[in-house]
Design an enzyme around this catalytic site. Structure first.
Site, PDB file in Angstrom:
ATOM      1  CB  SER A   1     -37.720 -23.945 -35.214  1.00 12.87           C
ATOM      2  OG  SER A   1     -38.465 -24.527 -36.248  1.00 12.87           O
TER       3      SER A   1
ATOM      4  CB  CYS B   1     -37.611 -23.186 -25.690  1.00  7.57           C
ATOM      5  SG  CYS B   1     -38.870 -23.197 -24.435  1.00  7.57           S
TER       6      CYS B   1
ATOM      7  CD  GLU C   1     -43.278 -34.201 -37.642  1.00  6.70           C
ATOM      8  OE1 GLU C   1     -43.802 -33.570 -36.713  1.00  6.70           O
ATOM      9  OE2 GLU C   1     -42.834 -33.654 -38.674  1.00  6.70           O
ATOM     10  NE  ARG C   2     -38.532 -33.626 -35.056  1.00 12.86           N
ATOM     11  CZ  ARG C   2     -37.749 -32.555 -34.912  1.00 12.86           C
ATOM     12  NH1 ARG C   2     -36.630 -32.654 -34.242  1.00 12.86           N
ATOM     13  NH2 ARG C   2     -38.089 -31.421 -35.454  1.00 12.86           N
TER      14      ARG C   2
ATOM     15  CE  LYS D   1     -48.275 -31.297 -36.512  1.00 13.37           C
ATOM     16  NZ  LYS D   1     -46.978 -32.001 -36.344  1.00 13.37           N
TER      17      LYS D   1
ATOM     18  CD  GLU E   1     -33.418 -23.022 -30.652  1.00 11.15           C
ATOM     19  OE1 GLU E   1     -34.030 -23.098 -31.730  1.00 11.15           O
ATOM     20  OE2 GLU E   1     -34.003 -23.011 -29.554  1.00 11.15           O
TER      21      GLU E   1
ATOM     22  CG  PHE F   1     -38.402 -32.692 -30.497  1.00  9.89           C
ATOM     23  CD1 PHE F   1     -37.659 -33.267 -29.474  1.00  9.89           C
ATOM     24  CD2 PHE F   1     -37.828 -31.644 -31.205  1.00  9.89           C
ATOM     25  CE1 PHE F   1     -36.382 -32.799 -29.175  1.00  9.89           C
ATOM     26  CE2 PHE F   1     -36.563 -31.173 -30.914  1.00  9.89           C
ATOM     27  CZ  PHE F   1     -35.837 -31.750 -29.899  1.00  9.89           C
TER      28      PHE F   1
HETATM   29  P1  NAD Z   1     -40.200 -27.561 -35.334  1.00  7.84           P
HETATM   30  O1  NAD Z   1     -40.383 -26.139 -35.696  1.00  7.84           O
HETATM   31  O2  NAD Z   1     -39.389 -28.429 -36.222  1.00  7.84           O
HETATM   32  O3  NAD Z   1     -41.623 -28.296 -35.216  1.00  7.84           O
HETATM   33  C1  NAD Z   1     -42.691 -27.739 -34.489  1.00  7.84           C
HETATM   34  C2  NAD Z   1     -43.997 -28.188 -35.117  1.00  7.84           C
HETATM   35  O4  NAD Z   1     -44.076 -27.689 -36.450  1.00  7.84           O
HETATM   36  C3  NAD Z   1     -44.145 -29.700 -35.198  1.00  7.84           C
HETATM   37  O5  NAD Z   1     -45.457 -30.056 -34.838  1.00  7.84           O
HETATM   38  C4  NAD Z   1     -43.879 -29.999 -36.666  1.00  7.84           C
HETATM   39  O6  NAD Z   1     -44.592 -31.113 -37.142  1.00  7.84           O
HETATM   40  C5  NAD Z   1     -44.344 -28.748 -37.366  1.00  7.84           C
HETATM   41  N1  NAD Z   1     -43.593 -28.492 -38.597  1.00  7.84           N
HETATM   42  C6  NAD Z   1     -42.351 -28.930 -38.909  1.00  7.84           C
HETATM   43  N2  NAD Z   1     -41.990 -28.477 -40.116  1.00  7.84           N
HETATM   44  C7  NAD Z   1     -43.011 -27.719 -40.587  1.00  7.84           C
HETATM   45  C8  NAD Z   1     -43.216 -26.959 -41.781  1.00  7.84           C
HETATM   46  N3  NAD Z   1     -42.285 -26.894 -42.709  1.00  7.84           N
HETATM   47  N4  NAD Z   1     -44.382 -26.308 -41.912  1.00  7.84           N
HETATM   48  C9  NAD Z   1     -45.318 -26.349 -40.954  1.00  7.84           C
HETATM   49  N5  NAD Z   1     -45.166 -27.051 -39.801  1.00  7.84           N
HETATM   50  C10 NAD Z   1     -44.028 -27.718 -39.615  1.00  7.84           C
HETATM   51  O7  NAD Z   1     -39.635 -27.570 -33.838  1.00  7.84           O
HETATM   52  P2  NAD Z   1     -39.054 -28.799 -33.024  1.00  7.84           P
HETATM   53  O8  NAD Z   1     -37.723 -29.172 -33.579  1.00  7.84           O
HETATM   54  O9  NAD Z   1     -40.085 -29.860 -32.865  1.00  7.84           O
HETATM   55  O10 NAD Z   1     -38.860 -28.122 -31.590  1.00  7.84           O
HETATM   56  C11 NAD Z   1     -37.718 -27.421 -31.209  1.00  7.84           C
HETATM   57  C12 NAD Z   1     -37.883 -25.939 -31.408  1.00  7.84           C
HETATM   58  O11 NAD Z   1     -38.982 -25.453 -30.655  1.00  7.84           O
HETATM   59  C13 NAD Z   1     -36.690 -25.144 -30.916  1.00  7.84           C
HETATM   60  O12 NAD Z   1     -36.435 -24.101 -31.817  1.00  7.84           O
HETATM   61  C14 NAD Z   1     -37.145 -24.612 -29.576  1.00  7.84           C
HETATM   62  O13 NAD Z   1     -36.482 -23.444 -29.135  1.00  7.84           O
HETATM   63  C15 NAD Z   1     -38.571 -24.335 -29.863  1.00  7.84           C
HETATM   64  N6  NAD Z   1     -39.353 -24.258 -28.639  1.00  7.84           N
HETATM   65  C16 NAD Z   1     -39.814 -23.038 -28.264  1.00  7.84           C
HETATM   66  C17 NAD Z   1     -40.546 -22.908 -27.106  1.00  7.84           C
HETATM   67  C18 NAD Z   1     -41.077 -21.577 -26.677  1.00  7.84           C
HETATM   68  O14 NAD Z   1     -41.989 -21.551 -25.881  1.00  7.84           O
HETATM   69  N7  NAD Z   1     -40.559 -20.478 -27.180  1.00  7.84           N
HETATM   70  C19 NAD Z   1     -40.812 -24.044 -26.319  1.00  7.84           C
HETATM   71  C20 NAD Z   1     -40.326 -25.281 -26.744  1.00  7.84           C
HETATM   72  C21 NAD Z   1     -39.606 -25.371 -27.917  1.00  7.84           C
END
Ligand code: NAD
Length: 499
Positions: free
Chosen positions: A226, A281, A176-177, A173, A383, A149
């Site tokens: 994450s 991140c 969804e937020r 994909k 985090e 998101f």
């Molecule tokens: P998230 O892991 O909740 O979601 C990421 C994606 O995974 C979304 O598209 C979501 O729909 C999908 N998803 C959620 N739950 C799932 C499941 N159980 N199984 C499969 N897919 C699922 O992350 P977020 O809260 O949207 O974003 C924040 C996180 O992303 C933080 O941990 C941040 O550090 C990380 N981030 C990392 C980078 C990097 O380049 N390292 C960059 C930006 C964000």
């Protein structure tokens, strides 16, 4: 209630199934839309569309592919204001941060405009007697991106900018937020002259992610989110025979040496720790002053600077940062502050229970400063992803190198110093993927590449730059020999003539 639809083969009105997910306006705390959640059947349709268009796109010469990217860049620039407002209304980041989000993605599109040179192959003439060898980078076919998101414009563009310019079709994909900007990005791509079906958006949650990971016709998957989910995506995708890169969470440290310019450090830290409500991140949520004296001087300067931060609705031009993304996330951030307190850390500035006058239902967390945090504390190890800065005091340089090096995450790190030797030594030794020297958020420019180490990234290729090209293409190497002399007699080769 407004429904945010998928974007399949250039059209909307494709929502199937009954499942939806609410999209908040984090500034007001109201649900502003519902996003359709897709299923395997929807993904199958998107893949079929992609299969129809991808082979021809791959054969389109690179100059023509680049021309679409050039037009796309101009269209995004022309729509910057509208995109930034839309992004800000669903994410909660202030308009300037929303523009930064789009701009950093746009820089990858600019890089992709140079795809004819970036994708150029290699050639060795005379590798043996009469033998030449050449290698080319061919697209994987159909690629997919699963994005978080926190950068709804930049991260999709990191991925599809490289994937599509290199000749792949792409299925996105998004989170969804905040799903609206990714859809607008796909609409604008069509307007830029891309064929229908080349860039499609399917919304969804775990069900859609699993369908992507299992789909036999999707060759490559790029994930950012994450760490636990990144690891899951990596394992499941690789088990299905795909190429996968999966970027995860972060806990970036800022090392402050005794000789650092503390006014500059405080200025950098207030932006890097609290900007975008800490939901980056590459944020700097941990500061490591070296020596007690540095710690005391830094703390004295940080307190008034943090108290002066202005929290506001995301459209407020004077706000330093806005709300966090959802009510659950607000709870989660406040839970980590509770944990730090229970673990014995000192809550110097407490952002819990913050309420913005006139917007009491918004998801705001006040700026928080926590001192005397130790590596044994859970609130340090995990985090937080909110407007919270933790101070971990180090006795000396060695300890300052060890802290980020031994942390489970290894995305970014920064050192603030006037000493070139210390900076050089730190950059060489620290066990982290991206290093800033007097630069608080060292996100590499688009012609380098982005990627962390340890639990911040699974897979071995970074995002964008030549690393991105590598990820989205496979190498084919041709070894050729053309024997001297032509066949004679009835097999003779005759050069055709006109008329
Ligand atoms: P998230 O892991 O909740 O979601 C990421 C994606 O995974 C979304 O598209 C979501 O729909 C999908 N998803 C959620 N739950 C799932 C499941 N159980 N199984 C499969 N897919 C699922 O992350 P977020 O809260 O949207 O974003 C924040 C996180 O992303 C933080 O941990 C941040 O550090 C990380 N981030 C990392 C980078 C990097 O380049 N390292 C960059 C930006 C964000």
């Amino acid at each position: 209630m407004r429904i945010i639809d998928h974007f399949i083969s250039g059209g909307t009105g494709t929502a199937t199934g009954a499942r939806t997910h609410q999209v908040w306006n984090p500034s007001t705390g109201e649900v502003q839309a519902q996003v359709a959640l897709g299923d395997k059947a929807l993904l199958d349709r998107a893949v079929e569309n992609a299969k129809k268009v991808q082979p021809q796109w791959a054969q389109t010469n690179p100059q023509r592919r680049a021309r679409v990217m050039f037009r796309y860049k101009e269209l995004i620039e022309a729509n910057m204001e509208e995109l930034a407002r839309l992004l800000s209304s669903e994410h909660g980041k202030v308009i300037d941060d929303a523009k930064g989000d789009i701009q950093r993605g746009l820089e990858v599109i600019e890089y992709a405009c140079g795809i004819p040179a970036v994708q150029m192959g290699q050639y060795t003439g005379g590798a043996g007697p009469g033998i030449d060898v050449y290698s080319m980078r061919q697209p994987l076919g159909i690629g997919a991106g699963i994005t978080p998101f926190n950068f709804p414009a930049m991260i999709p563009m990191w991925m599809f900018g490289m994937a599509i310019s290199a000749g792949n079709a792409f299925i996105l994909k998004p989170s969804e937020r905040d799903p609206s900007v990714p859809v607008r990005l796909a609409e604008l791509f069509l307007e830029a002259g891309a064929p229908e079906g080349l860039l499609q958006v399917v919304h969804g949650d775990k069900e859609m992610v699993d369908a992507i990971l299992d789909h036999p016709d999707i060759a490559g998957v790029s994930f950012v989110g994450s760490s636990d989910i990144a690891h899951y995506v990596y394992q499941r995708g690789v088990a299905a025979g795909k190429r996968v890169q999966a970027m995860g969470g972060a806990k970036n440290h800022g090392i402050v040496m005794p000789d650092a310019d503390l006014d500059q450090v405080v200025n950098d830290l207030t932006g890097a720790a609290f900007g975008s409500a800490g939901e980056r991140c590459m944020a700097l949520p941990v500061v490591v002053p070296v020596g007690e004296d540095t710690a005391e001087r830094l703390r004295e300067k940080l307190i008034p600077a943090i108290r002066a931060l202005r929290v506001g609705v995301s459209s407020d031009p004077d706000a330093h940062y806005g709300p966090v993304v959802t009510p659950e996330h607000k709870q989660r951030v406040e839970h980590w502050i509770d944990t730090a307190e229970q673990e014995g850390a000192e809550i110097v500035i407490d952002g819990r229970g913050f309420s913005l006058q006139g917007h009491e239902n918004g998801f705001y967390v006040g700026p928080t400063l926590i001192d005397r945090v130790t590596p044994q504390m859970k609130s340090y190890q995990e985090e937080i992803f909110g407007p919270v800065l933790q101070i971990v005091r180090a006795n000396d340089f060695e300890e300052a190198v060890r802290l980020p090096s031994e942390h489970q995450y290894g995305n970014g790190v920064a050192i603030f110093t006037r000493n070139g030797h210390a900076a050089r030594e730190f950059a060489a030794r620290v066990n982290v993927g991206m290093v800033g020297i007097n630069v608080p958020i060292p996100v590499p420019v688009s012609y380098h590449s982005f990627g962390g180490w340890k639990r911040s990234a699974f897979g071995d290729t970074n995002q964008y730059g030549t690393e991105g090209l590598k990820f989205w293409t496979k190498v084919k190497t041709v070894t050729q020999r053309w024997p001297d002399g032509s066949p004679t007699g009835e097999n003779a080769f005759v050069i055709p003539t006109m008329g």
